[in-house]
Design a protein around this motif. Structure first.
Motif: not given
Ligand code: GDP
Length: 421
Positions: A224-243
């Protein structure tokens, strides 16, 4: 039944092994986002496997595995991964593996751009796996992508690639690193040939599976903390990791999830750069890193490790909408006299239970408390009654803190090393 199995933290929570375990009850396993920056480790009776692109269900003979439209696929890497598994006797056929015609191809220039950008950023780098993931998602939204389905249309493929390559080379020229069309066409030809039979309209397949009441499991990459919108942007991934994104990225946007299982580690780990409030340092960190073998499955990089982080995990549970949790790697904490837990954050001298994002997170300091360690080998425990009281107390403490029931506790990397609470 439609179930998503997702990460609550920064990734590497042990999703692969939980999917491997839970997949026994599912007919279809789908990856819905990410690419070969993932590294899911699965250990079962057939050996040890590291899966980067293939869904973890590929190791079970009775499942159909879908690589969804939300994924980005490095076809060279996929060919290698399939060949490696086949060598170990894993059966992979167009009946057991279906690749979405709408998934995007990670081209050689994406990897190149990723490397060049991390080098340009130098000590400000994001800690990318340098596998081209951010550039390929960026190009998807720029509408400069090449999709798996394009490989099926040989007559138009060359022109499509030539036009995008011309655009891409405008940037790469600045680095003296242009690609020739001949090189790219040769690469595409070499690594697409064996994949063509797997490419299909996975939406049509999945709609049929839903109609037939098949059990479908969606497997996330990262947390969840790597989700592009809800994670620790910009240290996220570039996609949506959420369910919530799982049905979309898998190919059935109209479907609703019945269940979300969150995978959460008994302590914290984080690959790459970015804020990691509960981080441990020095000897405390190296002991935990060694005990948990915390080295990246995809890259071999030593992972940063930390105390279990309550504000971050509670936020992760909320963002995932998890209905129940698997607490993994509890056995790793066996050596500790007392277990550190980050119970809150302090920002500018003010204590908070909330997980802040953005620059506020950079200023957060951990509030650490210690709970009693269990100091025994728990790797052979198979029922809650086998666990020492201190371990049960730790599980209940965490369960209450993140406000979600813990159903599974894993105590070793093998398929059967777990307890159902
Ligand atoms: P994923 O990306 O979420 O699937 O996680 P990784 O595969 O990157 O990391 C999990 C690592 O922990 C793998 O090496 C697993 O074999 C290992 N592992 C998983 N569960 C347990 C457990 O309960 N105990 C121990 N000691 N190792 C575990």
């Amino acid at each position: 039944m439609l179930t998503a199995v997702v990460g609550i933290n920064w990734g590497d929570e042990g999703k692969g092994r939980m999917v491997d375990l839970l997949s026994a009850e599912y007919d279809v396993i789908c990856r819905y986002q990410g690419g070969n920056n993932a590294g899911h480790t699965v250990v079962n009776d057939r050996g040890k496997f590291i899966l980067n692109l293939l869904p973890s269900g590929i190791l079970r003979d009775n499942t159909v595995n879908v690589m969804g439209n939300g994924m980005v696929i490095d076809i060279e890497h996929l060919c290698g991964e399939i060949a490696g598994l086949k060598e170990k006797g894993v059966k992979i056929t167009p009946e057991t593996l279906k690749i979405s015609d709408k998934a995007f191809i990670s081209m050689p220039w994406h990897k190149q751009q990723d490397i060049l950008e991390e080098e340009r950023l130098a000590d400000r780098k994001y800690g990318s796996t340098r596998r081209g993931i951010a550039p390929v998602y960026g190009d998807k939204y720029m509408k400069k992508g090449i999709r798996m389905g394009d490989l099926l249309f040989k007559d138009t493929l060359r022109d499509k690639i030539a036009s995008i390559l011309e655009w891409k080379n405008l940037i790469l020229k600045g680095y003296g690193q242009e690609f020739s069309l001949e090189f790219i066409m040769h690469w595409v030809e070499e690594f697409s040939r064996s994949l063509l039979p797997f490419i299909t309209d996975t939406t049509e397949y999945l709609l049929g599976a839903v109609r037939e009441n098949k059990n479908i499991l969606f497997e996330a990459q990262l947390g969840a903390l790597r989700d592009i919108d809800f994670g620790i942007y910009p240290y996220t991934t570039s996609s949506q990791t959420l369910a919530a994104y799982a049905p979309i990225g898998a190919g059935i946007p109209g479907a609703r999830l019945d269940h979300v299982v969150g995978i959460m580690k008994a302590y914290s780990s984080c690959v790459g750069e970015g804020p990691f409030t509960a981080e441990l340092f020095g000897e405390e960190a190296s002991k935990l890193r060694e005990a948990g073998a915390e080295y990246g499955a995809a890259t071999g990089r030593p992972r940063r490790v930390g105390a279990f982080d309550i504000p971050a995990s509670r936020y992760g549970v909320q963002m995932q909408g998890a209905k129940e949790l698997a607490l993994t790697k509890l056995d790793v904490l066996s050596y500790m006299d007392r277990i550190p837990v980050c119970v809150a954050y302090e920002t500018d001298g003010v204590r908070t239970d909330k997980f802040p994002t953005g620059d506020m997170l950079l200023r957060a300091k951990p509030v650490i408390e210690y709970v009693e360690g269990f100091k025994t080998d728990i790797s052979k425990c198979r029922i809650p009654g086998d666990l020492p009281e201190a371990a049960l107390k730790y599980i209940r403490f965490i369960e209450e803190a993140v406000n979600c029931p813990i159903r599974y506790v894993s105590v070793g990397p093998n398929r059967e090393d777990y307890i159902e609470m």
